[in-house]
Enzyme design. Structure first.
Site, PDB file in Angstrom:
ATOM      1  N   GLU A  46     -39.605 -49.236  56.353  1.00 50.66           N
ATOM      2  CA  GLU A  46     -40.383 -48.113  55.825  1.00 50.66           C
ATOM      3  C   GLU A  46     -39.976 -47.891  54.381  1.00 50.66           C
ATOM      4  O   GLU A  46     -38.792 -47.702  54.090  1.00 50.66           O
ATOM      5  CB  GLU A  46     -40.140 -46.858  56.651  1.00 50.66           C
ATOM      6  CG  GLU A  46     -40.650 -45.569  56.042  1.00 50.66           C
ATOM      7  CD  GLU A  46     -42.139 -45.593  55.729  1.00 50.66           C
ATOM      8  OE1 GLU A  46     -42.507 -45.326  54.567  1.00 50.66           O
ATOM      9  OE2 GLU A  46     -42.914 -45.896  56.646  1.00 50.66           O
ATOM     10  N   ARG A  89     -68.562 -37.897  57.984  1.00 51.12           N
ATOM     11  CA  ARG A  89     -67.868 -37.552  56.748  1.00 51.12           C
ATOM     12  C   ARG A  89     -68.526 -38.120  55.495  1.00 51.12           C
ATOM     13  O   ARG A  89     -68.549 -37.463  54.453  1.00 51.12           O
ATOM     14  CB  ARG A  89     -66.411 -38.027  56.842  1.00 51.12           C
ATOM     15  CG  ARG A  89     -65.603 -37.228  57.851  1.00 51.12           C
ATOM     16  CD  ARG A  89     -64.250 -37.847  58.092  1.00 51.12           C
ATOM     17  NE  ARG A  89     -63.418 -36.975  58.928  1.00 51.12           N
ATOM     18  CZ  ARG A  89     -62.189 -37.279  59.324  1.00 51.12           C
ATOM     19  NH1 ARG A  89     -61.652 -38.437  58.964  1.00 51.12           N
ATOM     20  NH2 ARG A  89     -61.492 -36.438  60.069  1.00 51.12           N
ATOM     21  N   ASN A 136     -48.532 -41.369  56.047  1.00 49.66           N
ATOM     22  CA  ASN A 136     -49.642 -40.424  56.141  1.00 49.66           C
ATOM     23  C   ASN A 136     -49.877 -39.951  57.566  1.00 49.66           C
ATOM     24  O   ASN A 136     -50.477 -38.899  57.779  1.00 49.66           O
ATOM     25  CB  ASN A 136     -50.933 -41.059  55.606  1.00 49.66           C
ATOM     26  CG  ASN A 136     -51.096 -40.865  54.111  1.00 49.66           C
ATOM     27  OD1 ASN A 136     -50.591 -39.903  53.533  1.00 49.66           O
ATOM     28  ND2 ASN A 136     -51.787 -41.785  53.472  1.00 49.66           N
ATOM     29  N   GLY A 182     -53.272 -34.954  63.975  1.00 50.71           N
ATOM     30  CA  GLY A 182     -52.893 -35.402  65.314  1.00 50.71           C
ATOM     31  C   GLY A 182     -54.059 -35.539  66.270  1.00 50.71           C
ATOM     32  O   GLY A 182     -53.883 -35.469  67.483  1.00 50.71           O
ATOM     33  N   ALA A 197     -49.461 -46.989  63.771  1.00 51.32           N
ATOM     34  CA  ALA A 197     -49.681 -48.403  64.089  1.00 51.32           C
ATOM     35  C   ALA A 197     -48.373 -49.183  64.108  1.00 51.32           C
ATOM     36  O   ALA A 197     -48.120 -49.970  65.021  1.00 51.32           O
ATOM     37  CB  ALA A 197     -50.652 -49.026  63.085  1.00 51.32           C
TER      38      ALA A 197
END
Length: 479
Positions: free
Chosen positions: A48, A309, A56, A62, A29
């Site tokens: 960062e 999930r 993460n 991917g 993002a």
């Protein structure tokens, strides 16, 4: 003055630096937002808190979900934005923010193609279906890792003349007298193992700040305050720096927190390895699609393996102990995924007979044979009468030795809750107003996925709202 908890611009005696946009976070993002802001004509500072890019994002598999793609057309798969919208709301138990889901699905194909055409990301020539999706719409980046996408994003960042400043921790957001976010306090030379290390720097953001710092899955104190079940006894797939400080700081200046107690566990995880590990390559990509899960105490199935999930994790937790995922050699062959690392690390085990499976995991041998025979009979009739599992193309009865198995136990994986944003990725206050100059995208936000996120939708979310945040912070914000 410095060293205080800074809240307002008039408390800052001197800015160390001025830029148009500050992006906090260098995952999917954040890097997307930075690229879009730069391409909209803004100067951008990317921060960062760790020593490398990706967070993460870099350890994900991917996978990205999108409906109505050229690859789906190639394989004759009928899909649409409406079908994906319905799947997300169903998995989210209807508490998703509908307007955010609609934006995600309507832009999913575009950002998928953008990642290919603009970033140069290569995907495998296959489409998978994961739990909760009604059709195959999940595409996996080459090498089956989020690092494939992050590397392409970082290459584009460098081409555009930007850079990521590492070991830079967001300490405070700064607002002006009108309640607009106008800058930040950042701790440079930050070390998450020694938070007192480093020095503060004050950066003025003329157009505003984009928060893209991810979730809080590794923050045991914060997550267990939201869901008391999630103590230190429950592992996490996240890196240890996936913590809650940005959400707390956003709340401090008035941002609305939403659905923080909705925390997703990864049902494909194994207690036989730390972190995300290598087991999910077998469990999620092979067992859930082609095989079955049984309770080791009874040898019986108890769930549709292609459930979302939340459903899978809740069922596993209700059993109360690790359960066993089983598939045969034909499933491994048809799935086409390499599980050698899982076998080498003994997370995945190989057996010549079902008796050996039963003996190793202490499963009642006759019960597991009955369970598999029942599944095979249902398969031959073309329907799973017991749990309604979709029998995917190229799947077959479980009968071809050798057999492969793995212990399953959920780990904290994704936090659906976060700070509230609107359709323009603007952060919303606790009073329901826009906090001017503050945007957010990705897992730090809440409301998109509701009670449960579908697999491969996180990267889609990050790219869609990252692009929206990066564009709008430039075009909507006043200087």
């Amino acid at each position: 003055m410095r060293g205080k908890i800074i809240g307002f611009e008039n408390e800052v005696d001197k800015w160390d630096e001025t830029t148009d946009v500050v992006v906090v976070g260098s995952g999917f993002a954040g890097l997307t937002a930075a690229i879009e802001a730069n391409n909209s004509g803004a100067s951008v500072v990317i921060l960062e808190k760790m020593k490398a890019a990706g967070g993460n994002s870099i350890i994900s598999d991917g996978g990205i979900a999108a409906p109505g793609t050229a690859l789906q057309n190639k394989y004759g798969i009928h899909d649409s934005t409406d079908i994906m919208y319905g799947d997300m709301l169903k998995a989210g138990l209807g508490i998703n923010y509908p307007e955010l889901v609609r934006i995600l699905v309507d832009n999913a194909n575009d950002v998928f193609q953008w990642s290919v055409d603009y970033l140069g990301v290569e995907y495998l020539d296959r489409i998978d279906i994961f739990g909760g999706h009604s059709v195959p719409r999940c595409y996996t980046a080459k090498n089956v890792t989020g690092a494939t996408i992050i590397k392409k994003q970082m290459k584009k960042i460098n081409e555009l003349g930007m850079e990521v400043r590492f070991s830079s921790y967001l300490k405070n957001l700064i607002m002006n007298s009108e309640g607009r976010v106008c800058g930040i306090v950042v701790r440079e030379d930050y070390d998450y193992k020694d938070p007192k290390k480093g020095k503060d720097r004050y950066i003025k953001a003329e157009k505003g700040v984009v928060l893209a710092t991810g979730g809080f899955g590794a923050d045991v104190d914060f997550r267990s305050s939201q869901d008391p079940r999630l103590t230190e006894k429950i592992g996490t797939t996240n890196k240890p720096f996936a913590t809650s400080e940005t959400i707390k700081e956003s709340i401090r200046i008035g941002a609305m927190p939403v659905q923080l107690s909705h925390i997703q566990l990864g049902p494909w995880a194994s207690p036989d390895e730390a972190g995300y590990g290598v087991g999910p390559m077998f469990s999620e990509y092979i067992v859930f699609q082609y095989g079955i899960i049984v309770d080791s105490a009874t040898g019986k199935r108890f769930v549709n393996e292609l459930s979302d999930r939340k459903t899978l994790s809740d069922k596993l937790l209700s059993i109360g102990h690790p359960c066993i995922g089983i598939a045969d050699s034909k499933a491994v062959k048809e799935a086409g995924w390499n599980i050698d690392t899982g076998l080498k690390r003994k997370v995945v085990r190989k057996f010549d007979t079902l008796e050996e499976v039963a003996d190793f995991y202490e499963i009642p041998a006759e019960a597991i044979k009955e369970t598999i025979n029942r599944f095979n009979e249902n398969y031959k009739e073309g329907v799973d009468k017991d749990f309604g599992k979709i029998l995917i193309e190229n799947s077959s009865p479980i009968c071809e030795a050798p057999y492969y198995a793995m212990r399953l136990w959920p780990k904290v994986h994704f936090t659906m809750g976060g700070i509230r944003i609107d359709a323009d990725a603007r952060v919303i206050s606790i009073e329901g107003d826009v906090i001017e100059g503050l945007y957010a995208a990705g897992e730090v936000t809440g409301g998109v996925h509701g009670a449960s996120r579908l697999g491969s939708c996180a990267i889609t979310e990050c790219l869609v709202f990252g692009k929206i945040a990066g564009k709008n912070i430039v075009n909507q914000s006043k200087i």
